[in-house]
Every structure is written in C-alpha cells, then in structure tokens.
Design a protein around this motif. Sequence first.
Motif, PDB file in Angstrom:
ATOM      1  N   THR A 219      55.910  74.348   4.768  1.00 36.14           N
ATOM      2  CA  THR A 219      57.118  74.178   5.565  1.00 36.14           C
ATOM      3  C   THR A 219      58.059  73.176   4.904  1.00 36.14           C
ATOM      4  O   THR A 219      57.612  72.200   4.296  1.00 36.14           O
ATOM      5  CB  THR A 219      56.793  73.700   6.993  1.00 36.14           C
ATOM      6  OG1 THR A 219      56.059  72.463   6.924  1.00 36.14           O
ATOM      7  CG2 THR A 219      55.981  74.733   7.749  1.00 36.14           C
ATOM      8  N   PRO A 220      59.382  73.397   4.997  1.00 33.67           N
ATOM      9  CA  PRO A 220      60.328  72.444   4.412  1.00 33.67           C
ATOM     10  C   PRO A 220      60.292  71.121   5.179  1.00 33.67           C
ATOM     11  O   PRO A 220      60.197  71.118   6.405  1.00 33.67           O
ATOM     12  CB  PRO A 220      61.681  73.141   4.563  1.00 33.67           C
ATOM     13  CG  PRO A 220      61.502  74.087   5.712  1.00 33.67           C
ATOM     14  CD  PRO A 220      60.064  74.525   5.656  1.00 33.67           C
TER      15      PRO A 220
ATOM     16  N   GLU B 295      66.578  69.855  14.076  1.00 34.53           N
ATOM     17  CA  GLU B 295      66.230  70.921  15.017  1.00 34.53           C
ATOM     18  C   GLU B 295      66.275  72.286  14.323  1.00 34.53           C
ATOM     19  O   GLU B 295      65.454  73.169  14.620  1.00 34.53           O
ATOM     20  CB  GLU B 295      67.163  70.910  16.222  1.00 34.53           C
ATOM     21  CG  GLU B 295      68.625  71.152  15.907  1.00 34.53           C
ATOM     22  CD  GLU B 295      69.501  71.133  17.150  1.00 34.53           C
ATOM     23  OE1 GLU B 295      69.305  72.008  18.018  1.00 34.53           O
ATOM     24  OE2 GLU B 295      70.364  70.253  17.244  1.00 34.53           O
ATOM     25  N   ASP B 296      67.211  72.463  13.383  1.00 33.74           N
ATOM     26  CA  ASP B 296      67.289  73.721  12.633  1.00 33.74           C
ATOM     27  C   ASP B 296      66.131  73.846  11.650  1.00 33.74           C
ATOM     28  O   ASP B 296      65.530  74.919  11.514  1.00 33.74           O
ATOM     29  CB  ASP B 296      68.605  73.791  11.859  1.00 33.74           C
ATOM     30  CG  ASP B 296      69.836  73.849  12.757  1.00 33.74           C
ATOM     31  OD1 ASP B 296      69.734  74.416  13.851  1.00 33.74           O
ATOM     32  OD2 ASP B 296      70.889  73.317  12.343  1.00 33.74           O
ATOM     33  N   ILE B 297      65.830  72.749  10.936  1.00 36.18           N
ATOM     34  CA  ILE B 297      64.734  72.772   9.955  1.00 36.18           C
ATOM     35  C   ILE B 297      63.405  73.057  10.651  1.00 36.18           C
ATOM     36  O   ILE B 297      62.571  73.812  10.150  1.00 36.18           O
ATOM     37  CB  ILE B 297      64.681  71.438   9.186  1.00 36.18           C
ATOM     38  CG1 ILE B 297      65.948  71.250   8.351  1.00 36.18           C
ATOM     39  CG2 ILE B 297      63.449  71.390   8.269  1.00 36.18           C
ATOM     40  CD1 ILE B 297      66.059  69.908   7.665  1.00 36.18           C
ATOM     41  N   ILE B 298      63.208  72.469  11.818  1.00 36.14           N
ATOM     42  CA  ILE B 298      61.963  72.665  12.564  1.00 36.14           C
ATOM     43  C   ILE B 298      61.839  74.119  13.031  1.00 36.14           C
ATOM     44  O   ILE B 298      60.732  74.692  13.028  1.00 36.14           O
ATOM     45  CB  ILE B 298      61.889  71.671  13.737  1.00 36.14           C
ATOM     46  CG1 ILE B 298      61.676  70.247  13.196  1.00 36.14           C
ATOM     47  CG2 ILE B 298      60.762  72.046  14.709  1.00 36.14           C
ATOM     48  CD1 ILE B 298      61.860  69.158  14.220  1.00 36.14           C
TER      49      ILE B 298
ATOM     50  N   ASP C  66      51.586  72.481   6.623  1.00 35.86           N
ATOM     51  CA  ASP C  66      52.701  72.063   7.475  1.00 35.86           C
ATOM     52  C   ASP C  66      53.167  70.659   7.127  1.00 35.86           C
ATOM     53  O   ASP C  66      52.701  69.670   7.700  1.00 35.86           O
ATOM     54  CB  ASP C  66      52.274  72.153   8.948  1.00 35.86           C
ATOM     55  CG  ASP C  66      53.455  72.007   9.898  1.00 35.86           C
ATOM     56  OD1 ASP C  66      54.604  71.934   9.418  1.00 35.86           O
ATOM     57  OD2 ASP C  66      53.228  71.957  11.118  1.00 35.86           O
ATOM     58  N   ILE C  67      54.101  70.568   6.197  1.00 34.71           N
ATOM     59  CA  ILE C  67      54.662  69.284   5.791  1.00 34.71           C
ATOM     60  C   ILE C  67      55.419  68.629   6.940  1.00 34.71           C
ATOM     61  O   ILE C  67      55.428  67.409   7.092  1.00 34.71           O
ATOM     62  CB  ILE C  67      55.589  69.473   4.574  1.00 34.71           C
ATOM     63  CG1 ILE C  67      54.815  70.059   3.395  1.00 34.71           C
ATOM     64  CG2 ILE C  67      56.266  68.165   4.175  1.00 34.71           C
ATOM     65  CD1 ILE C  67      53.614  69.255   2.975  1.00 34.71           C
ATOM     66  N   GLN C  68      56.053  69.437   7.766  1.00 31.72           N
ATOM     67  CA  GLN C  68      56.840  68.887   8.880  1.00 31.72           C
ATOM     68  C   GLN C  68      55.979  68.054   9.822  1.00 31.72           C
ATOM     69  O   GLN C  68      56.415  67.003  10.304  1.00 31.72           O
ATOM     70  CB  GLN C  68      57.511  70.022   9.657  1.00 31.72           C
ATOM     71  CG  GLN C  68      58.594  70.725   8.871  1.00 31.72           C
ATOM     72  CD  GLN C  68      59.297  71.799   9.674  1.00 31.72           C
ATOM     73  OE1 GLN C  68      58.942  72.065  10.822  1.00 31.72           O
ATOM     74  NE2 GLN C  68      60.287  72.439   9.070  1.00 31.72           N
ATOM     75  N   ALA C  69      54.769  68.506  10.065  1.00 29.32           N
ATOM     76  CA  ALA C  69      53.892  67.772  10.976  1.00 29.32           C
ATOM     77  C   ALA C  69      53.577  66.387  10.431  1.00 29.32           C
ATOM     78  O   ALA C  69      53.395  65.433  11.192  1.00 29.32           O
ATOM     79  CB  ALA C  69      52.596  68.561  11.194  1.00 29.32           C
TER      80      ALA C  69
END
Length: 279
Positions: free
Chosen positions: A193-194, A218-221, A236-239
């Motif tokens: 994930t970005p 919010e868009d990236i998520i 999941d890099i976002q996490a």
Amino acid sequence: MEPNVNPQWVKLVQSQHPEKMLSFVQQIDEGVLAALYGMDLATYRRVREALSQQVNVAAQQLLEDPAFVDRVDHLPFKQGETVVGLGESTTDDLVSWFEILRKLLELRRPQDAIRLINEGISGHTTAHVLGRMNGVMARQPDWILCMIGANDVMRISSAATKTLVSLEETARNIEEIRRIAAARSQSAWIWITPPTCDEERMAAYPYFQMGQLSWRNEDIIKVGERIRSMPELVIDIQASFGQSAMANFLGIDGLHPTIDGHKAIVRWVVEGLTGGNDR
C-alpha cells in the motif's frame, strides 16, 4: 553530500531518471545524463556515489539486527530469479526501499545472483503503469513487488474538486494490471500500500504551492483499502506509517519518505515476505 553540490541537483538525480522515460534509446551514457541534469560528469558521478553510499549505510544498519539478517537470508527469492519493483517515486528513488532491498541481497546472498529491476517511475499513476505492462512483463519477472496509487489521488489547483484519477478508475487499473501479469507469466505478485503523508508539511512546501498540488490522506487510505481487497499478499505500509505519517518517515515536502522511512518500509516488506511478525 558535499556542501558545494546544489541540493536541487541531488534531488533530481535521486528521483528523476530520464533513461527510464526514454526507453526507445538503446543506451544513454553518463555524460549525456549529466548534461540533461545540467551538471558536469564529475559532479554527476559524485552525487550518484553519495546516494549509493546512503543505501549501503542503511542496509548495513538494518543488518546489525540478527533477527532481521535471518529474515533476509530466508527471503523466498530463489537463485537466479528476477524481482521487479513496480511503482512511482517511492520506488524509483535511488535511496528507496527497493534499492535498499537490492543492497541487502547483495550483502547477504551474492551467490544467489538475484536480479532486481527497478521499474518505478516518478510521477506515474496506475494508468501509466497499465500502459507500461507489456514492457514490464518482457523482463520475465519471477516476482513483482507493486506499490502504486499515490499519484492517482493528487489534486491540482487550490480548489480541486477531484483527484487526478478517480478511485473507481484506480480500482479498474490495478485489476487490469494484475490480470495482464497473470496472463503473461507465473510471477508471484506482492501488493504494497502507498504510505500516508503529512498534509501540513505538504501545504507549506514551496514547490507544491507553486504547482498548486496537494494530496489528502483520506484519498490515499481509500486507495489502500482497494489494494487490501486484492487476493494476493498485501504488505500494508499504511497501517505502520499511521493515519498521518510519522514525522521522521517523511522529508521536507511531507510526501516522499526519508531514508528512515525507506528503511522502515523495507523492514516491513522483508517481514511480510518471511511470515510477518508471528515468525
């Protein structure tokens, strides 16, 4: 980096790679590249060497952890295999997580001759990646590590009402990208994930202000949610970055990872490929 080297030159060499954009040219030598960046050959070589040294130091620091060393030794890449890193600037960067991964394998498993090909191109959206898939698959990859989607959600102008690529189109693009890869090869596919960003830092960054460019977490998520729904392994890099990225993981522009951010990403990628935290 040497104090007399223009930092803008460093940034350009680090993140913009014309040899990738001019794929129809058989070979672009260093002298031509230096001229394209507006610098002499000696300076260009010094900048490249300094960036290479950053990657080497980062890899050496990660390898100070015996548990991490064991994971690198047990990455599932086999002798002679080809690993492609597919994505945007977060991958294209000469000190990126993918370049650190390359160095880790060079240091720990040189005998395996695993070939890493960086197919990240700064500024590319999922639509660009889709358009390049025939060329990517011509590399005959055994593994594809794919981190895309952040440029899709770039907004242009101070009163932007839409992202560059709609979420629905992003979803269709990533599905088609994966379909093409599956039809053309037996390569193992890994989604990443970005990472999230720092919106306040981005808003204050002069170059983004001049271009009236912005990103929203919010868009990236939401892109991350679509990627997490894919059936393949997702790292999941976002996490790990957080809903708003940790300050030391991002550079002055609030969007691109620092060397600490890239070290964190490659650690999570290695962990994800070797059984996760439960190993």
